[in-house]
Design an enzyme around this catalytic site. Sequence first.
Site, PDB file in Angstrom:
ATOM      1  N   HIS A 155       0.812  -1.223   0.000  1.00  0.00           N
ATOM      2  CA  HIS A 155       0.000   0.000   0.000  1.00  0.00           C
ATOM      3  C   HIS A 155       0.842   1.268   0.000  1.00  0.00           C
ATOM      4  O   HIS A 155       0.319   2.371  -0.107  1.00  0.00           O
ATOM      5  CB  HIS A 155      -0.899   0.043   1.242  1.00  0.00           C
ATOM      6  CG  HIS A 155      -0.146   0.322   2.514  1.00  0.00           C
ATOM      7  ND1 HIS A 155       0.511  -0.672   3.203  1.00  0.00           N
ATOM      8  CD2 HIS A 155       0.081   1.466   3.201  1.00  0.00           C
ATOM      9  CE1 HIS A 155       1.103  -0.134   4.273  1.00  0.00           C
ATOM     10  NE2 HIS A 155       0.866   1.160   4.290  1.00  0.00           N
TER      11      HIS A 155
HETATM   12  C1  UD1 Z   1      -1.138   6.013   5.851  1.00  0.00           C
HETATM   13  C2  UD1 Z   1       0.258   6.391   6.333  1.00  0.00           C
HETATM   14  C3  UD1 Z   1       1.198   5.210   6.123  1.00  0.00           C
HETATM   15  C4  UD1 Z   1       0.652   3.968   6.776  1.00  0.00           C
HETATM   16  C5  UD1 Z   1      -0.772   3.713   6.344  1.00  0.00           C
HETATM   17  C6  UD1 Z   1      -1.343   2.585   7.146  1.00  0.00           C
HETATM   18  C7  UD1 Z   1       0.815   8.780   6.023  1.00  0.00           C
HETATM   19  C8  UD1 Z   1       1.637   9.737   5.265  1.00  0.00           C
HETATM   20  N1  UD1 Z   1       0.805   7.512   5.559  1.00  0.00           N
HETATM   21  O1  UD1 Z   1      -1.046   5.749   4.469  1.00  0.00           O
HETATM   22  O2  UD1 Z   1       2.444   5.507   6.703  1.00  0.00           O
HETATM   23  O3  UD1 Z   1       1.452   2.896   6.400  1.00  0.00           O
HETATM   24  O4  UD1 Z   1      -1.577   4.883   6.564  1.00  0.00           O
HETATM   25  O5  UD1 Z   1      -2.338   1.890   6.487  1.00  0.00           O
HETATM   26  O6  UD1 Z   1       0.216   9.134   7.003  1.00  0.00           O
HETATM   27  N2  UD1 Z   1      -8.598   5.649   1.931  1.00  0.00           N
HETATM   28  C9  UD1 Z   1      -9.867   5.142   1.931  1.00  0.00           C
HETATM   29  N3  UD1 Z   1     -10.430   4.823   3.126  1.00  0.00           N
HETATM   30  C10 UD1 Z   1      -9.803   5.004   4.318  1.00  0.00           C
HETATM   31  C11 UD1 Z   1      -8.511   5.542   4.304  1.00  0.00           C
HETATM   32  C12 UD1 Z   1      -7.905   5.852   3.113  1.00  0.00           C
HETATM   33  O7  UD1 Z   1     -10.476   4.955   0.882  1.00  0.00           O
HETATM   34  O8  UD1 Z   1     -10.379   4.682   5.368  1.00  0.00           O
HETATM   35  C13 UD1 Z   1      -7.948   5.945   0.628  1.00  0.00           C
HETATM   36  C14 UD1 Z   1      -8.176   7.383   0.143  1.00  0.00           C
HETATM   37  O9  UD1 Z   1      -8.294   7.351  -1.244  1.00  0.00           O
HETATM   38  C15 UD1 Z   1      -6.881   8.061   0.540  1.00  0.00           C
HETATM   39  C16 UD1 Z   1      -5.863   6.950   0.371  1.00  0.00           C
HETATM   40  O10 UD1 Z   1      -6.542   5.769   0.742  1.00  0.00           O
HETATM   41  O11 UD1 Z   1      -6.596   9.176  -0.264  1.00  0.00           O
HETATM   42  C17 UD1 Z   1      -4.632   7.122   1.226  1.00  0.00           C
HETATM   43  O12 UD1 Z   1      -4.964   7.283   2.615  1.00  0.00           O
HETATM   44  P1  UD1 Z   1      -3.981   8.073   3.598  1.00  0.00           P
HETATM   45  O13 UD1 Z   1      -4.486   7.997   4.984  1.00  0.00           O
HETATM   46  O14 UD1 Z   1      -3.701   9.413   3.056  1.00  0.00           O
HETATM   47  O15 UD1 Z   1      -2.627   7.289   3.463  1.00  0.00           O
HETATM   48  P2  UD1 Z   1      -2.328   5.737   3.564  1.00  0.00           P
HETATM   49  O16 UD1 Z   1      -1.873   5.264   2.229  1.00  0.00           O
HETATM   50  O17 UD1 Z   1      -3.463   5.038   4.202  1.00  0.00           O
HETATM   51  N1  UDP Z   2      -3.513  -5.399   9.108  1.00  0.00           N
HETATM   52  C1  UDP Z   2      -4.823  -5.849   9.297  1.00  0.00           C
HETATM   53  N2  UDP Z   2      -5.573  -6.149   8.198  1.00  0.00           N
HETATM   54  C2  UDP Z   2      -5.099  -6.039   6.930  1.00  0.00           C
HETATM   55  C3  UDP Z   2      -3.755  -5.594   6.753  1.00  0.00           C
HETATM   56  C4  UDP Z   2      -3.010  -5.253   7.852  1.00  0.00           C
HETATM   57  O1  UDP Z   2      -5.279  -5.985  10.431  1.00  0.00           O
HETATM   58  O2  UDP Z   2      -5.827  -6.340   5.985  1.00  0.00           O
HETATM   59  C5  UDP Z   2      -2.714  -5.034  10.280  1.00  0.00           C
HETATM   60  C6  UDP Z   2      -1.393  -5.762  10.411  1.00  0.00           C
HETATM   61  O3  UDP Z   2      -1.553  -6.951  11.140  1.00  0.00           O
HETATM   62  C7  UDP Z   2      -0.494  -4.754  11.121  1.00  0.00           C
HETATM   63  C8  UDP Z   2      -1.044  -3.419  10.671  1.00  0.00           C
HETATM   64  O4  UDP Z   2      -2.340  -3.672  10.141  1.00  0.00           O
HETATM   65  O5  UDP Z   2      -0.618  -4.835  12.526  1.00  0.00           O
HETATM   66  C9  UDP Z   2      -0.158  -2.818   9.626  1.00  0.00           C
HETATM   67  O6  UDP Z   2      -0.786  -1.718   9.064  1.00  0.00           O
HETATM   68  P1  UDP Z   2      -0.406  -1.137   7.637  1.00  0.00           P
HETATM   69  O7  UDP Z   2       0.267  -2.161   6.830  1.00  0.00           O
HETATM   70  O8  UDP Z   2      -1.651  -0.519   7.102  1.00  0.00           O
HETATM   71  O9  UDP Z   2       0.557   0.083   7.995  1.00  0.00           O
HETATM   72  P2  UDP Z   2       2.112   0.220   8.304  1.00  0.00           P
HETATM   73  O10 UDP Z   2       2.463  -0.712   9.393  1.00  0.00           O
HETATM   74  O11 UDP Z   2       2.843  -0.027   7.032  1.00  0.00           O
HETATM   75  O12 UDP Z   2       2.242   1.651   8.683  1.00  0.00           O
END
Ligand code: UD1
Ligand code: UDP
Length: 378
Positions: A204
Site C-alpha cells: 500500500h
Molecule cells: C497512511 C500512512 C502510512 C501507513 C498507512 C497505514 C501517512 C503519510 N501515511 O497511508 O504511513 O502505512 O496509513 O495503512 O500518514 N482511503 C480510503 N479509506 C480510508 C482511508 C484511506 O479509501 O479509510 C484511501 C483514500 O483514497 C486516501 C488513500 O486511501 O486518499 C490514502 O490514505 P492516507 O491515509 O492518506 O494514506 P495511507 O496510504 O493510508
Molecule cells: N492489518 C490488518 N488487516 C489487513 C492488513 C493489515 O489488520 O488487511 C494489520 C497488520 O496486522 C499490522 C497493521 O495492520 O498490525 C499494519 O498496518 P499497515 O500495513 O496498514 O501500515 P504500516 O504498518 O505499514 O504503517
Amino acid sequence: MRPAIIFGTRPEIIKLSPVIRAFLNKGIQPMLIHTGQHYDYEMSQVFLEELELPEIDYHLEVGSGTQAEQTGFAMIKIEKVLINEKPDVSIVQGDTNTVLAGALASVKLLIPVAHVEAGLRSHDRTMPEEINRILADHASEVLFAPTLEAKENLEREGIRRNVYVVGNTIVDAVLQNSEIAEKKSKILSELNLSPKEYILVTAHRKENVDNRDRLTKLVDILTSLPLTTVYPVHPRAEKKLKEFGLWKRLEKAEHIILTKPLGYLDFLKLEKNAKIIMTDSGGIQEEAIILGIPCLTLRYNTERPETVKAGGNILVGVEEELALMYVRKLLEDEKFYQKMASARNPFGDGKAGERIVNILLALWEEGKLKVPSSNFIS
Ligand code: UD1
Ligand code: UDP
C-alpha cells in the site's frame, strides 16, 4: 495524570491498544482522539471493536487529502480539543500524518509529547513517513524507542534526553490477540486455504502504488508467484490498481485471492499460517519476525533493519527476478526456510505498553513531564 492519546490509522490503533490497556489497568482512562485519517469500517472501526477499546472521546473526521491538507486539518482540529481539555501529555505512535499533526499541535501548546516507536529511520526522505518520524521525534519530550538501533538513530540527531528502549508494542498486540485470533477467526476456511500453502501479500506504500511503473512491476511479481496468494487490498492500492488498469490482471490470475482489508483477528490468523509473507508494510515486517514467518519486503529500504540483520527479512524491492528467486528458494530449500523462520524477534517481550505507562507515570510523579524552558538571564 490526564493523558491524551492521538491516533488516526489502522496501525496506530493496533499498536496503541496495549498502551490504552496498560493505562486502564492502572485505573487511568486516557482521552482518545481519533483524527479520522482512516475512516472506512474495515480500516478503523473493526479494530476499535475487536481490540475492545473504550469509546473514542473525539472523532475529528479529518479524512483524506494531500499531505498538507491532511496534516493541516488534523492540526487545526487537534489544537481545538487540546485547548479545551488541557491534557498533561499527548501520546502519538509511529509515522503517519496524524502523528506529525498531533506532535506539532501539542508541543506548541506546551503539552509534552510522548512518541511511541521513536527513532526509526529509513534514511529515505522521499517517504512522507520519514519526514513525519524525524519531525515528530524532534517535537517530542519523551521518546520510546523500540530497539537500541532506534535509540542510536536519535543519539546521532542529538536527541539524548528521556529516551527509553522499551520494545515495540506490536509484540504486546500480537501476544494479546494471537490466541483469540486462533479461536475466533474462520478466515482459512472462508477463503478455502490450508495452513502453510499460501503466500500472504500486502502492498500500500505511496512509493509503490502511486507510481505506475512500480505498481506494474509489483503486479508482474504477484501474477508470477508459484503458490496460492492472498492479497487483502488497502484502499489506496485498490484505487491505484484500478486507475492504472492493473486490477483485472490480478482478478484474472487464478492463484490470487483478492480481499477487502481484513480485521486484525483474521489478518493475524492469515499471517500465522502463511508460508511466506510479502509486504511493504512496516507493521507486517515486524509481525512476520515475531510469528516466525519468512518475510520478503517489497521495498528498497526499511526503517526496520533489525529484521534484516536478524535474518528474518529480505529486501527484494519490486525486482521480479530477485523476488521469485527467493520465493522458490524458500519453497525448495528447507534449511534456508528454517533459518529465516527461526530469526530472533528483535522487538522485545510484549511488555512495552506496561513499560511506557510506568515510565510516564514516574516522570509525572517526579514533576519531570513538561516542556522545558531555559529560563536564564545572560
Ligand atoms: C497512511 C500512512 C502510512 C501507513 C498507512 C497505514 C501517512 C503519510 N501515511 O497511508 O504511513 O502505512 O496509513 O495503512 O500518514 N482511503 C480510503 N479509506 C480510508 C482511508 C484511506 O479509501 O479509510 C484511501 C483514500 O483514497 C486516501 C488513500 O486511501 O486518499 C490514502 O490514505 P492516507 O491515509 O492518506 O494514506 P495511507 O496510504 O493510508
Ligand atoms: N492489518 C490488518 N488487516 C489487513 C492488513 C493489515 O489488520 O488487511 C494489520 C497488520 O496486522 C499490522 C497493521 O495492520 O498490525 C499494519 O498496518 P499497515 O500495513 O496498514 O501500515 P504500516 O504498518 O505499514 O504503517
